[in-house]
Enzyme design. Structure first.
Site, short mmCIF file in Angstrom:
data_model
loop_
_atom_site.label_atom_id
_atom_site.label_comp_id
_atom_site.label_asym_id
_atom_site.label_seq_id
_atom_site.Cartn_x
_atom_site.Cartn_y
_atom_site.Cartn_z
CD GLU A 158 -2.37 2.85 -3.34
OE1 GLU A 158 -2.97 3.16 -2.90
OE2 GLU A 158 -1.41 1.80 -1.97
CG ASP A 206 -2.00 7.89 -4.53
OD1 ASP A 206 -2.88 8.66 -5.09
OD2 ASP A 206 -1.75 8.33 -2.95
CG HIS A 239 -1.45 0.85 1.23
ND1 HIS A 239 -1.43 1.97 2.73
CD2 HIS A 239 -2.97 2.57 0.97
CE1 HIS A 239 -2.04 3.35 2.80
NE2 HIS A 239 -2.86 3.09 1.40
CG ASN A 240 -0.26 4.94 0.13
OD1 ASN A 240 -1.40 4.91 -0.56
ND2 ASN A 240 -0.64 5.86 0.72
CG HIS A 245 -0.87 9.64 1.51
ND1 HIS A 245 -0.66 9.69 2.13
CD2 HIS A 245 -1.58 9.31 0.66
CE1 HIS A 245 -1.62 9.56 2.85
NE2 HIS A 245 -2.19 8.90 1.50
CD GLU A 283 -6.00 4.72 -5.35
OE1 GLU A 283 -6.72 5.54 -5.21
OE2 GLU A 283 -6.72 3.89 -5.36
#
Length: 772
Positions: free
Chosen positions: A360, A362, A330-331, A375, A409
């Site tokens: 991931e 973003d 994640h991230n 983020h 994302e």
């Protein structure tokens, strides 16, 4: 004005003797790591100036050298001689030649590429970016460091112990006279994590001081080493089976393998182990094994707790992709917390090298038309999308050759989405999946085997995949909403957007097998969604479904992929327990890989098997659409394979200190934990051993009844016991229940970050039986 502590002034003869002794120490250590006379190693020990780069304005010359122990790097400020620092070669994850880090690419010129190199550390320690005075010197630094690290890693456990203990002995030898006084012996014992009373220390000293001259030297130090490293528990086991003139014949060894280790072995296996691990040539010639050879065998893969057959790919890799648990991050871009920590391509490299198969990205609009990754709405730093894709391409398949999922994302404008699509196709080339495999519309996922070396994009798609096989194009513009917003309708996030973004067809067209869609219930998914349409679930919602609708969730995951991600409140990058989600058949259980924690230990433990491919085939009852399995209620079915696990925690060896204070000695306590379905989840612990981290002994027995071994993980945890505060972590090892080997086994110990603790280990006896 600061006071500078001055070193005692030596006479010329004293200085000459001192340097000769230092040289002897270095030569002895070169022998121990099998690099005696090596020019690259000698170059490191001599040391030299390197330009340390932190920013465009901070570039300073520092003197670096390898210390005489051949395992510690030392550097100082050449200007003041006051700034001293050291780091262990054990802390180095990689040495990379050239301008491969963001810092070097940003703060140095292309012309300096041949002189540049970086030292990358395990955990969260910052990289060391360096420039040598010439390309030749840079090669010597890189080659030398890589050679020493490789040789240290490849030492036998006995050699590692010998190197560590003799390094500690020399460290205790303050005046470098190659002798050990009673005071130095006491200092040495503290350094290796043993606190003994004065009487015992005096008795030990007198036993070794055969010359009765008040200090130990030469053979007396060797005698002291043998007493120190004697393993009484190994002596007992060896004596029981060594029935041939006090040694083990191949038949004796076979008897041990069959009766204790429960191996499917033959006499030929006994001969092979003797040939492979016996150290004494005379014993080997007689096809016999000495106690030292027996200990060597117990430290090798054949003697460890993890089944060596599971170190390579042993599962069927031709099942549809959704039939596997997939190691997921994640991230991935973050190195630290979610609010102000740095973003880095290095975070992707670390995750991929750990076997992560779903990363991931973003994505946000950047300056000059270049999309960036960070983020959003936080102070985390930004990195270029194209740099991330380049890093992913280079490191994606170094640990595992099986497919990597790029979870997008997407917060970008249409124009920068087009740039993203162009970068993905141009950088990844034919490795990027841009159309379904085969000539017809698929009805299920391809297998990891079919997708070897390929990249799959996960994100929004403007139309159905079926439309690519239709004459009529139905491409339409939709409002762009990220998958995590889709999941639970994060209204706050939506309100932050001044206007909703449109989705670019170019990016949409390369989303093939992982189309992100909202989740509206299991019935809706079953009736209205295709196999390639997948939802993401915030951890809270996923855990609730796993607890309250476990069987429905499992059936959902027999046909489709599910991705789980941490709650937004985890701004410290903490993690949730992944086990209940694996029990519900969820494939992509995404964790914050940058955070050392028990949850990441479990992730590493599950994916330790099957060649560390990042893909683990789910049990058959998690792949059957008509399954009745429910991990909460545990009704009768093929999942119930009741086992009785007997664990005897015998001893530990060379545990590290948890405090840097020399006088601080650990009080180790061992916990054995089972993670799995709720009925199997439990924990037991030993008594603590006071003031002994070097060779503590427990000899404590425990029994566990395990209902669903397919889904169980076993974790061995060692802590430093404290009556007043929480215990402190020392080391751990996690592995699948079905990868346990029976018999007397050594358990390697890992840091919380998942790195091997050199020389440290736990010794246990394991027995797995069918429960009545």
């Amino acid at each position: 004005m600061q006071c500078v502590r001055r070193q005692p002034v030596r006479t010329k003869s004293q200085e000459s003797l001192y340097r000769a002794q230092i040289k002897t120490v270095a030569l002895n250590n070169m022998k121990l790591i099998d690099l005696e006379g090596d020019k690259d190693l000698q170059f490191l020990i001599n040391g030299g100036d390197l330009l340390k780069v932190r920013s465009g304005s901070w570039k300073k010359t520092r003197y670096f050298k390898l210390q005489e122990d051949c395992k510690t790097m030392w550097h100082e400020s050449k200007k003041t001689l006051k700034s001293k620092n050291t780091f262990s070669l054990d802390d180095i994850e990689a040495v990379r030649a050239g301008r491969q880090t963001e810092g070097l690419r940003k703060h140095t010129e292309e012309l300096e590429d041949g002189r540049a190199f970086s030292i990358l550390f395990k955990g969260r320690q910052k990289n060391l970016d360096l420039i040598a005075s010439s390309e030749e010197e840079a090669k010597k630094w890189v080659n030398g460091l890589e050679k020493v690290i490789s040789n240290m890693n490849n030492l036998t456990p006995q050699k590692k112990t010998e190197h560590w203990i003799y390094s500690s002995i020399r460290k205790a030898d303050k005046n470098l006279d190659n002798k050990m006084s009673p005071k130095e012996l006491k200092s040495f014992l503290q350094d290796i994590n043993i606190d003994v009373d004065e009487d015992y220390a005096e008795m030990l000293f007198e036993k070794c001081d055969q010359s009765k001259c008040g200090f130990l030297e030469g053979k007396e130090i060797e005698h002291f080493y043998k007493i120190l490293t004697q393993r009484e528990e190994i002596d007992v086991i060896y004596k029981e089976y060594a029935k041939t003139d006090g040694l083990m014949s191949a038949a004796d060894l076979l008897n041990f393998l069959l009766n204790e280790q429960r191996e499917d072995a033959s006499l030929n296996d006994g001969f092979q182990l003797i040939e492979k691990y016996e150290l004494d040539e005379n014993a080997k010639a007689k096809q016999q094994m000495t106690k030292d050879g027996f200990l060597m065998y117990l430290h090798q893969p054949e003697g460890l707790i993890f089944n060596p057959a599971h170190k390579s790919v042993y599962q069927d890799m031709k099942q549809p992709l959704n039939h596997y648990f997939i190691s997921s991050s994640h991230n991935t871009y973050l190195l630290e917390d979610q609010l102000k920590g740095p973003s880095s391509t290095e975070a992707y490299i670390k995750a991929l090298l750990k076997g992560c198969r779903c990363v991931e990205l973003d994505c946000w609009d950047g300056s000059d038309g270049e999309p960036v990754i960070y983020h959003g709405y936080t102070l985390t730093s930004k990195i270029l999308f194209k740099d991330v894709i380049k890093a992913i391409k280079e490191y994606a398949f170094k640990t595992s050759e099986y497919p990597v999922i790029l979870s997008l994302e997407n917060h970008c404008s249409v124009e920068q989405q087009k740039t993203m699509a162009q970068l993905l196709t141009s950088i990844l080339g034919s490795a990027l999946v841009t159309k379904p495999l085969g000539d017809q519309m698929p009805t299920h996922f391809p297998s990891p085997e079919e997708l070897k070396g390929r990249f799959i994009v996960k994100g929004k798609r403007l139309n159905k995949l079926e439309d690519t096989f239709s004459d009529e194009s139905k491409a339409i513009n939709e409002d762009s909403v990220t998958e995590e917003e889709d999941d639970e309708g994060d209204e706050e996030d939506r309100e932050k957007k001044s206007s909703k973004l449109k989705f670019a067809k170019e990016l949409s067209d390369i989303v093939i097998y992982c189309k992100s869609v909202p989740f509206h219930g299991f019935e809706d998914s079953r009736d209205k969604q295709s196999f390639y349409e997948m939802a993401s679930f915030k951890e809270g919602k996923a855990v609730k479904l796993a607890e309250e609708s476990a069987n429905d969730y499992i059936r959902h995951n027999t046909d489709k992929l599910s991705r789980i991600y941490p709650a937004g409140l985890r701004t410290d990058s903490s993690n949730y327990n992944p086990v209940p989600l694996w029990n519900a058949g969820c494939q992509i259980v995404a964790l914050n890989f940058q955070t050392p924690c028990p949850e990441m230990n479990l992730n590493q433990g599950l994916f330790l098997q099957n060649g560390q491919t990042g893909y683990i085939l789910k049990p058959s009852y998690l792949r059957d659409q008509d399954t009745e399995f429910d991990p909460i209620t545990l009704t009768k079915g093929p999942w119930l394979k009741r086992k009785s696990l007997h664990v005897m925690v015998i001893s530990a060896q060379q545990l590290p200190k948890v405090s840097q204070r020399k006088s601080s000695i650990v009080d180790p306590i061992v916990k054995v934990q089972i993670y799995g379905v709720p009925a199997d989840t439990t924990m037991v612990e030993t008594q603590y051993i006071e003031n002994n981290g070097f060779n503590p002994m427990w000899n404590e027995n425990f029994q566990f009844d395990v209902c669903v071994p397919d889904l169980a993980l076993v974790r061995f945890l060692i802590e430093d016991y404290d009556t007043a505060t929480d215990n402190e972590f020392i080391g751990q090892y996690t592995l699948p229940f079905n990868s346990l080997k029976s018999g007397y086994r050594h358990v390697p110990l890992l840091t919380m970050n998942g790195d091997l603790l050199s020389s440290a280990g736990l010794f246990v006896h394991i027995m797995v039986m069918d429960a009545e």
